[in-house]
Scaffold this motif. Structure first.
Motif, PDB file in Angstrom:
ATOM      1  N   GLN A   1      38.946  26.548  15.105  1.00  0.00           N
ATOM      2  CA  GLN A   1      39.288  25.236  14.562  1.00  0.00           C
ATOM      3  C   GLN A   1      38.505  24.125  15.267  1.00  0.00           C
ATOM      4  O   GLN A   1      38.072  23.162  14.640  1.00  0.00           O
ATOM      5  CB  GLN A   1      40.796  24.988  14.668  1.00  0.00           C
ATOM      6  N   GLY A   2      38.315  24.246  16.576  1.00  0.00           N
ATOM      7  CA  GLY A   2      37.498  23.272  17.300  1.00  0.00           C
ATOM      8  C   GLY A   2      36.055  23.299  16.844  1.00  0.00           C
ATOM      9  O   GLY A   2      35.411  22.253  16.674  1.00  0.00           O
ATOM     10  N   TRP A   3      35.538  24.514  16.631  1.00  0.00           N
ATOM     11  CA  TRP A   3      34.153  24.688  16.176  1.00  0.00           C
ATOM     12  C   TRP A   3      33.971  24.084  14.778  1.00  0.00           C
ATOM     13  O   TRP A   3      32.976  23.406  14.514  1.00  0.00           O
ATOM     14  CB  TRP A   3      33.828  26.183  16.178  1.00  0.00           C
ATOM     15  N   LEU A   4      34.939  24.320  13.887  1.00  0.00           N
ATOM     16  CA  LEU A   4      34.854  23.773  12.533  1.00  0.00           C
ATOM     17  C   LEU A   4      34.944  22.240  12.554  1.00  0.00           C
ATOM     18  O   LEU A   4      34.243  21.560  11.801  1.00  0.00           O
ATOM     19  CB  LEU A   4      35.968  24.352  11.655  1.00  0.00           C
ATOM     20  N   ALA A   5      35.810  21.709  13.421  1.00  0.00           N
ATOM     21  CA  ALA A   5      35.934  20.247  13.516  1.00  0.00           C
ATOM     22  C   ALA A   5      34.611  19.614  13.940  1.00  0.00           C
ATOM     23  O   ALA A   5      34.213  18.561  13.429  1.00  0.00           O
ATOM     24  CB  ALA A   5      37.045  19.877  14.500  1.00  0.00           C
ATOM     25  N   ALA A   6      33.908  20.265  14.869  1.00  0.00           N
ATOM     26  CA  ALA A   6      32.611  19.754  15.319  1.00  0.00           C
ATOM     27  C   ALA A   6      31.556  19.924  14.235  1.00  0.00           C
ATOM     28  O   ALA A   6      30.790  19.006  13.932  1.00  0.00           O
ATOM     29  CB  ALA A   6      32.183  20.468  16.602  1.00  0.00           C
ATOM     30  N   SER A   7      31.524  21.128  13.610  1.00  0.00           N
ATOM     31  CA  SER A   7      30.447  21.436  12.658  1.00  0.00           C
ATOM     32  C   SER A   7      30.584  20.667  11.341  1.00  0.00           C
ATOM     33  O   SER A   7      29.610  20.482  10.631  1.00  0.00           O
ATOM     34  CB  SER A   7      30.390  22.938  12.388  1.00  0.00           C
ATOM     35  N   ARG A   8      31.802  20.227  11.012  1.00  0.00           N
ATOM     36  CA  ARG A   8      32.013  19.466   9.775  1.00  0.00           C
ATOM     37  C   ARG A   8      32.110  17.967  10.030  1.00  0.00           C
ATOM     38  O   ARG A   8      32.508  17.207   9.145  1.00  0.00           O
ATOM     39  CB  ARG A   8      33.270  19.979   9.079  1.00  0.00           C
ATOM     40  N   ALA A   9      31.771  17.550  11.266  1.00  0.00           N
ATOM     41  CA  ALA A   9      31.773  16.123  11.648  1.00  0.00           C
ATOM     42  C   ALA A   9      33.156  15.489  11.518  1.00  0.00           C
ATOM     43  O   ALA A   9      33.288  14.294  11.335  1.00  0.00           O
ATOM     44  CB  ALA A   9      30.740  15.332  10.849  1.00  0.00           C
ATOM     45  N   THR A  10      34.204  16.335  11.620  1.00  0.00           N
ATOM     46  CA  THR A  10      35.556  15.790  11.710  1.00  0.00           C
ATOM     47  C   THR A  10      35.771  15.211  13.102  1.00  0.00           C
ATOM     48  O   THR A  10      36.375  14.153  13.258  1.00  0.00           O
ATOM     49  CB  THR A  10      36.596  16.905  11.447  1.00  0.00           C
ATOM     50  N   ALA A  11      35.280  15.909  14.124  1.00  0.00           N
ATOM     51  CA  ALA A  11      35.373  15.434  15.504  1.00  0.00           C
ATOM     52  C   ALA A  11      34.157  14.579  15.831  1.00  0.00           C
ATOM     53  O   ALA A  11      33.021  14.951  15.524  1.00  0.00           O
ATOM     54  CB  ALA A  11      35.461  16.618  16.457  1.00  0.00           C
ATOM     55  N   GLY A  12      34.413  13.468  16.476  1.00  0.00           N
ATOM     56  CA  GLY A  12      33.310  12.615  16.916  1.00  0.00           C
ATOM     57  C   GLY A  12      32.777  13.032  18.263  1.00  0.00           C
ATOM     58  O   GLY A  12      31.624  12.767  18.609  1.00  0.00           O
TER      59      GLY A  12
END
Length: 739
Positions: free
Chosen positions: A294-305
């Protein structure tokens, strides 16, 4: 992108074989692209591979090629910039591209599971936080802190997000019973971090002139420029990072922050999430496989800044990457010691070049490699020479313990100083970089030492729980009642570990809380966060620990640091040993006096005249580094030269040595370049480990290209050999550990 059925797919498969494998596209499959996962038949198995390239021809007849079994994704999971990074890493470290590419994916994706966002349990406050609620939780400070934290997040936070900042599920459950919080399951929504009105939650602190100058140097250009942020311990480097990230987020870009160990992530995450309103994702080994996905997906989909990660995070896709920060860049934890032996710091520099963004390498004790690059003008060199706020550098004292009577390893003058510090209501840190109760158990009558049956190492005595433990192969056994050689019962511990030190200090200071921090005391999830929380109450205590305490922690009430055994690293067989010892001493010393109270550091030593200790005591890291660089220059050792290390291990003593002799003869026969020296093979410093015999062959050169040319030749030869059963070899380029 293609839908042409006449094309061939070059697939990277996770095997040690350094080659691509050609397959045919499946029927009626359009939109295939490099970076996509595929399932392929490979011998009797079906494996997950990555499309490395789509091409119009193959060296093999089309009728002999197999078709891909399945395509799990609609779009590439590994974007072109990460493909480029992996190709470079595979080439530089002479490692299979298939295994390198698969390492760039979380474990669940390597297993072929879908790349989907899961439902998540979100915790939020069930009523406003007013004075009555605060008063009702006065006797439950942890619950109150959790409630105050949740109060700042009206949309709620997931359990992993709360755990990452130090709040366990037990605390949340207790609040739920009191009807102060509620939990609900929601679907994750990929909302871009750029859609937040303001990425900043809290205002920035005011920077001093040196910090402001450093920030300007980082932000002077959005394009690639490596920066060494050389700031003394407690100089406020983290605040500089935060303000550089703030500017990056406001420019619509993401930031990647690498930290050396998971021990640093709770305090880092807490500070970053307090500052920023955009999602801050985490990746480290303390998370479950699902949480890492989930952390990886948040980073890869630009959900996480912002992504805060340990070394493997360097492979995480960040489509809007605008800044990379490598905190404590000197730390050896950035070097992977098995499989793909990469250095995340070096990969971070290459990745910043691909992304054309700035990279900041921060440290109070920079590695010699980084210092040389800065001095040669390859990196900008920004210095912060004074501590932030009203804090002043600690005073360092070398305590000569020769001919002194020691009480269980402690000099009387050190004990007195500890007593006076605690009497003033301040905290003391005792540093001893050795776990367990004692490093060995010896028979007083015949001198027999308890050894590991699988390694050339003594067993360490542990008291909690009581057992003998090998820290190299994890072999464990009961404490013997008598000597196996002479049957004497006069067995006694030799040396001092953190457990024994804990026992001694508890006897010396029975009324003072003692907190031990080492790998044994922090195994339980959240244990380190809870320990640090106790220290941060500010009550007088003794903090005893290993190098886990040396890295980036802020203890405002620690005013005395005692380094009990400073001599152990001064005479290492590893040429990097003295550099690491110096860095460790200064990092530990930097925990003292980080707030308004002055700090003092006492270093017990039998070698007070040692030149390195003299320079470190005067806090002249630059002079210390210069002396090491002069030695390295004469010996043509890194960073004044380049090094690679072939290692073998085998259950039969001679097979590994014979293989390395084969390689040595091959290289010497082929050698046309005198710039490369081949040294060995020799037994490893610990020849036998985990029941296997280990040998080493060194290649040393002052020309990187010449060294890699010879490594290519050696690796190709090794790949062509049929090795005896049980024999394994590895190649370590730019090794950080010679032992």
């Amino acid at each position: 992108m293609t839908s042409c059925e006449d094309n061939y797919l070059s697939i990277a498969i996770p095997t040690p074989l350094r080659q691509m494998f050609d397959y045919l596209p499946p029927d009626n499959q359009a939109n295939l692209q490099p970076g996509m996962r595929v399932q392929v038949p490979f011998g009797p198995r079906k494996l997950i591979g990555i499309i490395e390239a789509i091409k119009s021809d193959s060296d093999y007849p089309r009728e002999k090629l197999k078709k891909i079994s399945a395509v799990p994704d609609q779009a590439p999971l590994i974007p072109e910039d990460i493909m480029q990074l992996c190709r470079w890493a595979s080439s530089y470290y002479h490692y299979s591209l298939g295994e390198t590419l698969l390492q760039a994916l979380p474990k669940t994706l390597r297993q072929g599971k879908p790349a989907t966002r899961e439902k998540v349990a979100v915790w939020s406050t069930s009523s406003p936080l007013d004075e009555s609620v605060t008063a009702s939780l006065k006797r439950a400070p942890k619950q109150l802190k959790a409630l105050q934290w949740l109060n700042d997040y009206p949309d709620g936070l997931s359990e992993p997000e709360l755990r990452e900042v130090g709040f366990s599920k037990t605390i949340l459950t207790q609040l739920q019973k009191k009807e102060r919080v509620q939990v609900r399951e929601i679907e994750r929504v990929d909302r871009l971090f750029t859609e937040y009105d303001n990425p900043v939650r809290q205002p920035s602190l005011t920077l001093n002139p040196e910090q402001a100058f450093a920030l300007d140097g980082i932000l002077e250009s959005p394009s690639f420029h490596p920066i060494l942020l050389d700031g003394v311990t407690g100089s406020g480097k983290t605040e500089v990072y935060l303000q550089a990230i703030e500017a990056t987020l406001k420019a619509g870009k993401q930031a990647l922050v690498l930290v050396p160990e998971i021990g640093l992530t709770p305090q880092t995450v807490k500070r970053f999430r307090s500052r920023f309103s955009v999602p801050v994702a985490c990746l480290h080994s303390g998370l479950s496989d699902g949480e890492r996905l989930q952390g990886w997906l948040a980073a890869s989909r630009a959900t996480a800044g912002v992504l805060i990660a340990t070394r493997s995070g360097i492979f995480s896709p960040l489509p809007k990457l605008g800044l990379i920060i490598v905190d404590e860049e000197h730390d050896n934890s950035y070097k992977q010691q098995d499989t793909l032996r990469y250095n995340a710091r070096d990969l971070a520099i290459y990745r910043a070049k691909i992304a054309n963004c700035p990279i900041v390498l921060g440290s109070a004790t920079p590695s010699l490699e980084t210092l040389v690059n800065a001095r040669k003008g390859r990196f900008s060199h920004l210095e912060i020479k004074r501590r932030a706020g009203h804090a002043r550098p600690p005073t360092l004292e070398l305590l000569d313990i020769r001919q002194q009577t020691l009480h269980e390893g402690f000099a009387q003058s050190l004990i007195k100083r500890m007593t006076s510090t605690l009497d003033k209501g301040e905290q003391v840190m005792v540093f001893l970089n050795r776990r367990g109760y004692a490093p060995s158990l010896i028979c007083h009558d015949c001198g027999e030492v308890a050894d590991c049956p699988h390694c050339d190492a003594h067993l360490t005595l542990h008291r909690m729980p009581p057992h003998m433990h090998c820290h190299h192969c994890d072999y464990q056994t009961a404490i013997p009642w008598s000597c196996p050689k002479c049957q004497s019962k006069r067995l006694q511990p030799v040396g001092q570990g953190t457990e024994r030190c804990e026992q001694v200090l508890e006897q010396m200071f029975p009324k003072t809380p003692l907190i031990r921090v080492d790998r044994d005391s922090t195994r339980r999830k959240n244990a380190l966060s809870e320990i640090l929380e106790t220290v941060h109450t500010g009550e007088p205590c003794i903090l005893l620990g290993t190098q886990m305490l040396a890295k980036g922690h802020h203890f405002p009430d620690v005013t005395l640091v005692a380094i009990v055994n400073a001599d152990s690293g001064l005479f290492s067989s590893d040429f990097r040993g003295l550099e690491k010892t110096g860095q460790l001493i200064l990092q530990v010393a930097g925990r003292a006096g980080r707030d308004k109270k002055p700090g003092h550091v006492i270093i017990q030593t039998h070698n007070p005249q040692h030149p390195a200790l003299q320079m470190l005591a005067s806090q002249q890291y630059s002079r210390f580094a210069d002396s090491l660089l002069n030695e390295r220059k004469q010996l043509k050792l890194p960073p004044e030269g380049y090094l690679a290390l072939f290692r073998t291990e085998s259950p039969i003593e001679s097979t590994g040595e014979n293989l390395l002799k084969n390689i040595r003869n091959l290289l010497l026969n082929q050698q046309q370049d005198s710039s490369v020296r081949v040294l060995g093979p020799i037994p490893a410093p610990m020849e036998k480990r985990q029941g296997r015999y280990r040998y080493q062959l060194f290649l040393q050169s002052y020309q990187r290209t010449s060294l890699h040319r010879m490594l290519d030749s050696a690796v190709k030869h090794l790949d062509s050999l049929k090795l005896p059963k049980g024999l394994r070899w590895t190649l370590d380029v730019d090794p950080q550990e010679m032992t």
